[in-house]
Design an enzyme around this catalytic site. Structure first.
Site, PDB file in Angstrom:
ATOM      1  N   SER A 210     -92.444  78.889  26.244  1.00  0.00           N
ATOM      2  CA  SER A 210     -93.807  78.473  25.923  1.00  0.00           C
ATOM      3  C   SER A 210     -94.220  79.076  24.599  1.00  0.00           C
ATOM      4  O   SER A 210     -93.853  80.213  24.283  1.00  0.00           O
ATOM      5  CB  SER A 210     -94.768  78.934  27.031  1.00  0.00           C
ATOM      6  OG  SER A 210     -96.116  78.818  26.612  1.00  0.00           O
TER       7      SER A 210
ATOM      8  N   ARG B 112     -82.316  28.297  21.609  1.00  0.00           N
ATOM      9  CA  ARG B 112     -82.559  29.515  20.832  1.00  0.00           C
ATOM     10  C   ARG B 112     -84.004  29.946  21.030  1.00  0.00           C
ATOM     11  O   ARG B 112     -84.924  29.154  20.802  1.00  0.00           O
ATOM     12  CB  ARG B 112     -82.291  29.300  19.343  1.00  0.00           C
ATOM     13  CG  ARG B 112     -82.337  30.573  18.505  1.00  0.00           C
ATOM     14  CD  ARG B 112     -81.062  31.425  18.651  1.00  0.00           C
ATOM     15  NE  ARG B 112     -79.978  30.870  17.856  1.00  0.00           N
ATOM     16  CZ  ARG B 112     -78.941  30.220  18.402  1.00  0.00           C
ATOM     17  NH1 ARG B 112     -78.857  30.053  19.712  1.00  0.00           N
ATOM     18  NH2 ARG B 112     -77.973  29.747  17.643  1.00  0.00           N
TER      19      ARG B 112
END
Length: 461
Positions: A276, A315
């Site tokens: 921390s 497509r």
């Protein structure tokens, strides 16, 4: 600040490299080189032309960021790439330049490139999943009889064993590994169809060219192009998403059991891991954090893949492109999660004494169901359940052990006095853990066999 910083923070350098700009462009170049060579082998271009094309299919010869910048205007990365490849070939062999990308289309080269890099990403995931599963199985066997609290709705429930919990983590991971192995060969296929999937520009030689390409790239091929048939591809992505969820389940349990107030498990520490910036005493479960982040993000990515499936005609417009944009992130997160938890499992801290202490701190309440069933044999289920509710409240209010409170109640009731000698064993923690231990040991035989089977047949390179 680039989002890539935080993407990398939640993943691994290996898989980030797999999906890097240079790696994807090189995979596209590999497609173009294989296409030219296959066409030369089928007599569709001179052998010298194929050599000229293949000789410059090297990503490090090109300004990759410039190609990517141009792709936004062109609508496809393949368009500027093929143009630059053609120009480069022309510098050395003008006739050969006329054969670059001949008979193919943009989606062919991009889809196949994504197949090639995805294959590498899956190998990384599979490798570290094998490592994670092996360590979880090892731990499950070592702690098959180690009592630990089972918790339902985030509250203490009954006694199981750590081995039982670990089996519950590893079983879905082995299933996911097997499912990925099954899904991969169906999804990782050569894409070569040309303009509308018919290979018409190459005439009758088209299928032969495709077969040669597939062999060169070590990919399966089917005569039906999958330009807008995305089912197997999305199914593979969905399997990766489910894997992230299974890893998240493990990470959620691990992080809860690693809380300071619980302290039954602990991720490895040292070397700056899990520290921390403000509190020197903290030991944050960073591996669980990475896996939980992946499990949080995967559903949205998989949903985007599914939403992209209804593609127009031969497509897609926008949906295929959306799929491409989501794909890499899913695999990048997944490998980050697998690798993080594999590292954690390798050095996982197990505090058996703390697990037992946490059970004992509950004053025998975890045996309430077993005691209720014993009482029911004499007084009926409803009456026994009501009595045990009253006795558990007394135990909590007085701070006494439920065993002692129950013994007092039995002593006062002549109808229950015959149960006195049968009561004490119900509060034996090791005895309470036996059903879970039996299940764990039984399942370990099956899971070990499955792990060996998977290890014997890794994903092909």
């Amino acid at each position: 600040m680039s989002a890539f910083i935080f993407e990398g923070f939640l993943s691994t350098p290996e898989v980030l490299e797999v999906f890097s700009e240079a790696a994807v462009v090189q995979a596209m170049m590999d497609f173009e080189a294989a296409l030219a060579q296959a066409q030369a082998d089928e007599g569709l271009m001179p052998a010298g032309c194929a050599q000229a094309i293949a000789g410059v299919c090297k990503a490090d010869l090109y300004d990759v960021p410039a190609l990517i910048a141009e792709s936004g205007r062109a609508g496809s990365l393949a368009i500027p790439l093929v143009k630059k490849l053609t120009d480069t070939v022309a510098l050395f062999d003008k006739p050969a330049a006329g054969y670059v990308h001949w008979g193919s289309t943009s989606q062919d080269v991009i889809d196949t490139a994504m197949v090639l890099v995805t294959r590498r990403a899956l190998q990384l995931i599979d490798r570290d999943l094998t490592r994670l599963n092996a360590d979880l199985l090892r731990l499950a066997r070592a702690h098959a009889h180690s009592p630990v609290l089972a918790r339902t709705l985030m509250q203490p429930a009954q006694v199981v064993t750590l081995g039982y919990k670990l089996v519950g983590w590893v079983a879905p991971l082995l299933r996911r590994q097997a499912r990925l192995r099954e899904a991969a060969p169906r999804a990782l296929r050569l894409q070569l169809g040309g303009a509308v999937g018919t290979l018409s520009a190459m005439g009758p030689k088209g299928p032969a060219v495709a077969r040669r390409m597939a062999e060169a790239l070590q990919l399966p091929w089917s005569p039906l192009a999958w330009h807008t048939q995305r089912d197997e591809w999305v199914a593979l992505g969905s399997e990766v998403g489910v894997l992230c969820g299974s890893l998240g389940k493990m990470a959620r349990d691990l992080s809860l059991m690693a809380q300071g107030e619980i302290a039954e498990l602990a991720e490895p520490a040292g070397g700056g891991r899990g520290g921390s910036s403000a509190m020197p005493h903290k030991r944050n479960p960073v591996s669980s954090m990475v896996a939980l982040a992946a499990a949080t993000r995967a559903p949205q990515r998989v949903a985007a893949l599914l939403a992209s499936m209804p593609q127009e005609h031969e497509r897609g417009l926008g949906n295929w492109q959306a799929e491409l944009a989501e794909w890499a992130g899913l695999f990048i997160s997944a490998h980050g999660a697998v690798k993080a938890l594999a590292d954690a499992a390798q050095g996982l801290g197990v505090d058996e004494a703390r697990m037992r202490t946490n059970i004992e701190a509950l004053q025998g309440l975890v045996s309430a169901e077993a005691v209720s069933m014993l009482l029911a044999s004499t007084m009926g289920k409803a009456a026994a359940h009501a009595l045990m509710e009253s006795l558990t409240r007394q135990a909590l209010a007085s701070g006494r052990h439920l065993r002692d409170v129950t013994l007092d109640a039995i002593t006062r009731d002549a109808a229950l006095a015959g149960l006195h000698d049968r009561l004490a064993p119900l509060f034996d923690i090791d005895r309470a853990a036996e059903p879970a231990a039996r299940i764990a040991l039984d399942q370990l035989e099956t899971l070990d066999a499955e792990a060996r089977r998977l290890q014997a047949s890794p994903l092909p390179s």
